[in-house]
Scaffold this motif. Structure first.
Motif, PDB file in Angstrom:
ATOM      1  N   ARG A   1      -0.909  11.324  -2.542  1.00 48.07           N
ATOM      2  CA  ARG A   1      -2.211  11.946  -2.752  1.00 48.07           C
ATOM      3  C   ARG A   1      -2.231  13.254  -1.967  1.00 48.07           C
TER       4      ARG A   1
ATOM      5  N   VAL B   1       2.106  11.163  -9.311  1.00 45.30           N
ATOM      6  CA  VAL B   1       3.013  10.055  -9.592  1.00 45.30           C
ATOM      7  C   VAL B   1       4.238  10.604 -10.315  1.00 45.30           C
TER       8      VAL B   1
ATOM      9  N   ARG C   1       4.833   8.258  -5.184  1.00 43.91           N
ATOM     10  CA  ARG C   1       3.374   8.321  -5.310  1.00 43.91           C
ATOM     11  C   ARG C   1       2.836   9.046  -4.087  1.00 43.91           C
TER      12      ARG C   1
ATOM     13  N   ASP D   1      -3.932  12.819  -7.278  1.00 47.70           N
ATOM     14  CA  ASP D   1      -2.963  11.724  -7.156  1.00 47.70           C
ATOM     15  C   ASP D   1      -1.729  12.081  -7.975  1.00 47.70           C
TER      16      ASP D   1
ATOM     17  N   VAL E   1       8.828   4.069 -10.984  1.00 50.68           N
ATOM     18  CA  VAL E   1       7.993   4.990 -10.215  1.00 50.68           C
ATOM     19  C   VAL E   1       8.792   5.445  -8.997  1.00 50.68           C
TER      20      VAL E   1
END
Length: 582
Positions: free
Chosen positions: A381, A365, A379, A363, A376
């Motif tokens: 994966r 970020v 994001r 993951d 943020v």
């Protein structure tokens, strides 16, 4: 209208005395990866196991009972008492006071100056060349004053052992991790208390420490309570998140799981994202925030056994105080780096494993501190893919230009052709970052001639008919043919020098400048044309020079078909080929 009663505040339970908790029998915590709700929890479990094992190797730092009773692919069992829990927290939040140099005097909120602990004079060094700056009048190295302020610096426990660049307790990789903890995970004074209260060396600097928190005791009490209930999550366990939803529903977790959320940073790889812009006509590089790569552990025992060797494979060299390998151009590159290092490590040990044996994914970020808030930016994966990992490993350190690398790494992640999106980049970015940049030109040339060049084994067809090769050959013929026709200059391969069309030696500088001008003029004309306009430019300008590379009809037909049916691809490759030949 009826009055609405104010909600009743819950009675605060009387804390259990330390003596009673100390008398409590050691407890066993059984964690299973499949029962843990997030990758942060699973990374925290890996951090817990690694921290306990590190304490076992440093027995003088451990008190009480704290041990890994059992561990396998699916989870681990931990045995701990109150003193062991205190040792765990003391090492997780271990820190030391250090005098950190700063170029300016600190000021408080009222703009009043804060006196430094001391000052030091050093040579004023140019960060790009590493050479001291000279005084224009005396010719001697210039000096500058640095102001030393005390600052608690997190230690990082076993991360110091994982750093290939470490010297003593310092290294560029663990230093980047420490900076991330202080700016992102513990970004304000209130959340830094666990580190500040435990920091060593305060007496020597005359610093009065705050009271040591009862975090270890509270955690042990919550876990051993007969009525173990979910408890509210204490931020900043998860950067960029708040403790409740928009509907004001409290985020909570079991006490034993909340313990893991305090340890996930120990298993997280930290990178600095690089962006490049133009200031005053020159490329300017900045590093906004940090990229956190949280591994979603699949095989706990194997991960904890192998991760040290994998992390030790990171590049130890520094670049302007940052780890060279820790600077990335797209956030997903941090995950690809972990996958590639894992594959290399296992290959050296002659272990035949799949790419997802240790982790099911990472993951990623990208988070930046802006003012007092965390923003943020991205994001994602990233899951291990054999083709993606192999492509990245082959090109990881091949390219030099941040802009070129950014687009190439993005195309690897999206599994798209290497030239994807370069037309947009070349059309919207400054010349100083594309055709006017030596690194970009180098990367474009390397892509065409080596790294991305289609070959028979890869395509299964005749590689000479690949559009990438045809466009590059046609553009090359145009640039050198135009150089010879207009300026009577050519390159003598035998003498490895520039000469006139009559064989008379010519200035290498003039040859380079004229070649760059020809390529740049056509580059600017190409990036402003699309569709039929580009086709007309290509046929009337580039094809105005005899094309010996299209010596057979098959090549000519292949290029013509691509120009009409896949115009944007040919346009993109033309822009890159002109950059390569500038």
């Amino acid at each position: 209208m009826t009055k609405t009663e104010a909600p009743r505040t819950a009675r605060r339970k009387k804390p259990v005395a330390d003596e009673d908790l100390a008398a409590h029998a050691p407890i066993e915590l059984r964690y299973r990866l499949v029962d843990l709700p997030s990758s942060l929890h699973r990374a925290g479990l890996a951090g817990l196991v690694l921290l306990i094992r590190w304490l076992e190797r440093n027995a003088e730092r451990k008190k009480g009972i704290l041990e890994v009773v059992g561990i396998d692919a699916g989870g681990a069992t931990i045995r701990v008492d109150l003193e062991g829990m205190k040792s765990l927290f003391d090492e997780a939040y271990a820190a030391t006071w250090q005098l950190v140099p700063e170029s300016k005097i600190r000021k408080d909120k009222a703009k009043a100056e804060i006196a430094p602990h001391s000052t030091v004079e050093v040579d004023d060094v140019d960060p790009k060349t590493g050479e001291p700056k000279l005084d224009k009048k005396t010719g001697q190295p210039r000096k500058k004053t640095l102001y030393l302020y005390p600052k608690p610096v997190p230690r990082g426990a076993f991360l110091v052992d994982f750093d290939p660049s470490v010297s003593g307790d310092d290294g560029v990789w663990v230093g980047q991790w420490r900076q991330m903890i202080w700016e992102i995970v513990r970004g304000n004074n209130k959340t830094r208390v666990p580190y500040v209260a435990r920091a060593e060396g305060a007496v020597a600097l005359g610093i009065e420490l705050p009271k040591k928190p009862n975090d270890a005791t509270d955690a042990f009490q919550a876990i051993t309570s007969k009525k173990s209930k979910p408890i509210g999550l204490k931020m900043p366990h998860i950067p960029g998140m708040v403790g409740e939803t928009a509907e004001r529903v409290l985020l909570s977790d079991l006490p034993q799981n909340e313990l893991l959320l305090q340890l996930w940073p120990l298993s997280t790889s930290v990178y600095r994202p690089r962006t490049q812009t133009v200031k005053k006509g020159k490329p300017h590089t900045s590093y906004p925030g940090f990229v956190l790569c949280v591994p979603d552990v699949r095989d706990l025992a194997a991960y904890c056994a192998e991760i040290r060797d994998i992390e030790r494979r990171r590049l130890p060299e520094a670049s302007y105080g940052r780890p060279r390998g820790g600077i990335i151009d797209v956030p997903a590159e941090g995950a690809l780096s972990l996958f590639a290092r894992t594959r290399h490590s296992m290959a050296e040990k002659a272990r035949q494993i799949s790419d997802d044996v240790l982790v099911t994914g990472v993951d990623v970020v990208h988070v930046e501190k802006v003012g007092n808030n965390l923003r943020v930016h991205d994001r994602a994966r990233i899951e291990p893919d054999p083709i993606m990992i192999g492509t990245y490993a082959d090109r990881e350190r091949a390219y030099w230009s941040p802009l070129f690398r950014q687009r190439r790494m993005a195309s690897i992640v999206s599994m798209s052709p290497w030239w994807t999106s370069f037309a947009t980049i070349c059309s919207t970015s400054s010349r100083a970052l594309t055709i006017g940049n030596d690194y970009f030109r180098h990367d474009a040339r390397l892509a065409f001639e080596d790294k991305e060049r289609p070959r028979d084994m890869e395509t299964g067809n005749d590689a000479t008919l690949a559009i990438e090769n045809l466009v590059y050959d046609v553009v090359t013929a145009y640039v050198f043919g135009r150089l010879e026709r207009k300026y009577q200059l050519r390159w003598d391969h035998e003498k490895q020098a520039a000469v006139t069309t009559h064989g008379v030696p010519a200035s290498g500088k003039e040859y380079q400048e004229k070649r760059e001008k020809i390529a740049t003029d056509l580059f600017l004309a190409t990036r402003s044309r699309t569709g039929a306009d580009f086709v007309a430019l290509f046929t009337s300008t580039i094809c105005s020079i005899p094309q010996r590379s299209l010596g057979n009809q098959e090549k000519y037909l292949a290029l013509t078909q691509a120009l009409l049916e896949d115009t944007e691809k040919v346009r993109t490759l033309t822009l890159l080929a002109l950059s390569a030949r500038a």
